[in-house]
Every structure is written in structure tokens, then in C-alpha cells.
Design a protein around this motif. Structure first.
Motif, PDB file in Angstrom:
ATOM      1  N   ARG A 328       6.114  -0.501  -1.488  1.00  0.00           N
ATOM      2  CA  ARG A 328       5.771  -1.868  -1.077  1.00  0.00           C
ATOM      3  C   ARG A 328       6.653  -2.327   0.076  1.00  0.00           C
ATOM      4  N   THR A 329       7.873  -1.822   0.101  1.00  0.00           N
ATOM      5  CA  THR A 329       8.807  -2.129   1.190  1.00  0.00           C
ATOM      6  C   THR A 329       9.528  -0.842   1.570  1.00  0.00           C
ATOM      7  N   HIS A 331      12.903   1.468   1.965  1.00  0.00           N
ATOM      8  CA  HIS A 331      14.079   1.601   1.096  1.00  0.00           C
ATOM      9  C   HIS A 331      15.061   2.560   1.750  1.00  0.00           C
ATOM     10  N   GLY A 343      11.968   0.824 -10.322  1.00  0.00           N
ATOM     11  CA  GLY A 343      11.213  -0.156  -9.565  1.00  0.00           C
ATOM     12  C   GLY A 343      10.123  -0.825 -10.367  1.00  0.00           C
ATOM     13  N   SER A 349       1.455  -0.754  -5.667  1.00  0.00           N
ATOM     14  CA  SER A 349       2.618  -0.322  -4.904  1.00  0.00           C
ATOM     15  C   SER A 349       3.880  -0.406  -5.747  1.00  0.00           C
ATOM     16  N   LEU A 351       7.926  -1.223  -5.930  1.00  0.00           N
ATOM     17  CA  LEU A 351       8.974  -2.037  -5.314  1.00  0.00           C
ATOM     18  C   LEU A 351      10.323  -1.698  -5.937  1.00  0.00           C
ATOM     19  N   LYS A 382       7.895   1.829   4.307  1.00  0.00           N
ATOM     20  CA  LYS A 382       6.856   0.986   3.718  1.00  0.00           C
ATOM     21  C   LYS A 382       5.513   1.691   3.833  1.00  0.00           C
TER      22      LYS A 382
END
Length: 407
Positions: A328-329, A331, A343, A349, A351, A382
Motif C-alpha cells: 500500500r505504501t 517501505h 502489517g 493491499s 500496509l 508502493k
């Protein structure tokens, strides 16, 4: 011997085997693993029957006005025979009469005051007939060994008139923790002491995974105290400890087990967090010593104890299940060690939880799953595809989401 993650899992897969079997009523077998194949002794359905409330007909009578000869209900004997120009009114599940070529649903006919009916023009051969054995064939295996018994398994067994089933016994797990500073969560503690958060977590998680679990209170940090605790737990299939496995003046856990004759398969894993994880066997009992740090212990429980329990349970599904998802983002992390990242997962997704240090407790509740990176990885982009090992499988959503598949 310190091993990598893959080798640690391979050792577990090769060393751990299922325990004894027993026979239980099917209603008490929920969650257990089937110990042998079950073969059908009769067809299901046991006879050709109607899939609808309607009329047993001849295809040649399509579009014609016909007389109703008889009514057959579920549980009745089938009407022996009927001819063209006749139909048999039939209820769902009732046996079809000899010579039946199709079932016409009751709503598709025109009923006349004289008791006759007119059939529709579009009657297809064999429509709305459930055939003998189309679900389960006599002589065929309908339930395989090493599969988990669910509520739907009970439906299968009951359909064959089976009242008892042979399953593997639930693994017996004993959990205890080391450390004079650890106190049960229901005790008063001093400023220098800590509550034992690991033991309740492991007891509950082992129960979730289908084990019979007992707990031995904090065992102290002397070799003699630990040895006594181990002796009290040795009738188990699996002993699970946390704490006392890292390098420290009072870390005696490994030594206590070794003095009692523990055969070590590995004494550490190249994993972050949780390197000082120890796996071995004492007599017929397997032993896993996990780190005392809560998050590190939880990670290594999911990675190594979970497949150990699956093997002890007799399941053939002992490998880690994977869900393909995306980040999702982005890292970032330090390369150099194989790393487990906890996560949150929303079905679309993954996270990463922002602050997840080995000694923390708060990230454990939020973790839906984990991903594992090799030691070369220092960055995940991402939208990058990743493989997630799920922790929580009973997926629900806090938001209403569309589930229909549309054109």
C-alpha cells in the motif's frame, strides 16, 4: 547450529510427525484431522429424483394437454410407470417414476379446471432430474485422510450415515515462560517486574490452532528450576517456552534442556526479529524455545510453531499459505538479514505497521499477516507485488464493499 528460515522449516517438515489416533462421534470431531480415507457405501442421491416441484413428463408431450396420473412426495416409493399423454405430479426430492424423461416446474404449466394440464413447448430431455450418484458415487473416496473436519465435513459424513470418525488426537501443548521478573497478569507487580504477556498469547494461539493446551507458571532463572518445569511438561507433544534463549548471565533455558537430553535440530535462525529460536526433541516431545521479546516470539511462533502444530495434527496442509497482494505504501529497511514485516491487510493491499520493535506488544493486535524479505532487500516500492502469510483468516471489513462480479 544456526540455520536460515528455509532450512529451519525443512527440518520441521521432515522431523515432526502426527501422534496417535482415536475414534470420536462426528459432532465432536470439529477441527480435528481425518486419519484415514472414507469410502462411500452407497450413491448420493440414492435414486433419481426431482430437482423441483413439478411434473414428471415425456418429452413427446411438449405443448400438449395431458392428464395427471398420480402425486409423488419425497419419501414415497416411485410410481412404477406412466405413458404418453400422462404426467406424474412430483415434489422436490421425490423419486422419479420409471420412464420419466424430464421434470417440468409447476409454474411452467397451465392448469385446467378438469384437472388436466398443458405442458410448455420447450421441454428438454433430462431437465430438472437429479441423477443417482451424481453427487457421491458408491465405492469412491468422499473424504480423504489428513484433511480438517469442518461443519461441512459433518454434512458429508451424515449423508453416508456415519456416526463416528477416526481422527488424529489433538496435539498436547505445554506453555511456560522463564524469568523471576515475570508475573501473571492477575498478580500485583513491583516496579522492577513485568507481566507475562507471552504465555496467555501462546496458550490462546495454540488453542486457535486446535491444540489441547496447559500452562506451567513462570519457572525461574536457575537451571534446576527450569529442569523441574521441563520434567513436569514432558508428557506433552510440544513444549513451548519463551525467554532464556539469548545470550545473558541468567539465560539457562537451552542448558536446562540439554542437560535433560534434548536433541537439538537447530539453535538459532537467521531471522529478524527472533534469531535465538531453538528447536529440538526431548524423548518423544518436541521443544521450541522462543525469545522473550513479545513481538519476536509472536513472529517466530507464526513462522515455526504454527507448521509444527500442523504436522503434529496430522494435516497435509502444513506449509505456509500465501496471499498475493501489493504494497500500500513504500517501505524502507536495513538490508543484511532476512526480515519479517508485520502489517495490516484490507483484502487489496499490505500496509507495514510503522513501529514494530522486538519488545513491543501493541503491533500484535493490528497484524493481519506478515511478509518475509531476503537479506538483500532494503526497499519495497508502493504497488509492488508481495506474498503475505496470513495470521487472521476470518476476513471481515469495517466498510461495505461490492462483492458481485459484473460484466
Amino acid at each position: 547450529m544456526t540455520v536460515n528460515i528455509s532450512d529451519a522449516l525443512e527440518i520441521i517438515y521432515n522431523k515432526v510427525t502426527a501422534k496417535s489416533r482415536h475414534i470420536v462421534p462426528i459432532e465432536e470431531a470439529l477441527g480435528a484431522i481425518v486419519a484415514k480415507d472414507y469410502v462411500a457405501t452407497f450413491d448420493l442421491p440414492r435414486f433419481d429424483n426431482s430437482a423441483m416441484d413439478g411434473y414428471a413428463v415425456k418429452v413427446a408431450d411438449a405443448g400438449k394437454k395431458v392428464s395427471v396420473k398420480e402425486v409423488t412426495y419425497a419419501g414415497d416409493m416411485a410410481e412404477e410407470v406412466f405413458s404418453e399423454g400422462e404426467v406424474v405430479k412430483i415434489m422436490t426430492g421425490a423419486p422419479t417414476p420409471n420412464g420419466c424423461e424430464a421434470i417440468v416446474p409447476i409454474e411452467n404449466v397451465e392448469v385446467h379446471e378438469d384437472g388436466t394440464i398443458t405442458l410448455p413447448n420447450d421441454i428438454k430431455m433430462n431437465m430438472m432430474i437429479r441423477w443417482k450418484g451424481e453427487d457421491i458415487k458408491s465405492g469412491k473416496t468422499f473424504l480423504s485422510a489428513q484433511t480438517e473436519v469442518t461443519a461441512y465435513t459433518l454434512a458429508l459424513l451424515a449423508s453416508q450415515g456415519i456416526t463416528h470418525i477416526e481422527v488424529y488426537r489433538k496435539p498436547k501443548v505445554v506453555v511456560f515462560s522463564t524469568g523471576d521478573e515475570l508475573k501473571a497478569h492477575y498478580e500485583r507487580i513491583e516496579q522492577h517486574q513485568l507481566y507475562n504477556s507471552n504465555a496467555p498469547m501462546f496458550v490462546a494461539r495454540a488453542k486457535e490452532l486446535g491444540c489441547d493446551v496447559s500452562y506451567i507458571a513462570s519457572s525461574g532463572d536457575t537451571i534446576e528450576a527450569l529442569k523441574e518445569a521441563v520434567k513436569n511438561a514432558q508428557d506433552a507433544d510440544l513444549i513451548l517456552t519463551s525467554g532464556g534463549v539469548s545470550v545473558g548471565d541468567k539465560d539457562f533455558t537451552k542448558e536446562a534442556f540439554l542437560e535433560l537430553g534434548l536433541e537439538s535440530y537447530f539453535t538459532g535462525v537467521e531471522i529478524k526479529p527472533g534469531k535465538p529460536t531453538h528447536f529440538g526433541k526431548l524423548g518423544s516431545c518436541f521443544v521450541v524455545n522462543l525469545p522473550g521479546n513479545p513481538l519476536a516470539s509472536m513472529v517466530n511462533f507464526e513462522m515455526f510453531v504454527k507448521p509444527t502444530i500442523a504436522k503434529l495434527s496430522g494435516s497435509r496442509a502444513f506449509y505456509h499459505g500465501l496471499i498475493t497482494t501489493k504494497m500500500r505504501t513504500e517501505h524502507k529497511q536495513r538490508a543484511g538479514k532476512s526480515t519479517v514485516i508485520l502489517g495490516e491487510w484490507d483484502g487489496e493491499s499490505f500496509l507495514p505497521i510503522k513501529n514494530q520493535k522486538p519488545g513491543m506488544v501493541s503491533p500484535l493486535q493490528s497484524a493481519d499477516g506478515l511478509i518475509v524479505t531476503t537479506k538483500e532487500i532494503d526497499y519495497l516500492a508502493k504497488e509492488q507485488e508481495v506474498k503475505m502469510i496470513p495470521i487472521k483468516l476470518d476476513l471481515k471489513s469495517e466498510e461495505r464493499r461490492e462483492f458481485f462480479i459484473k460484466k
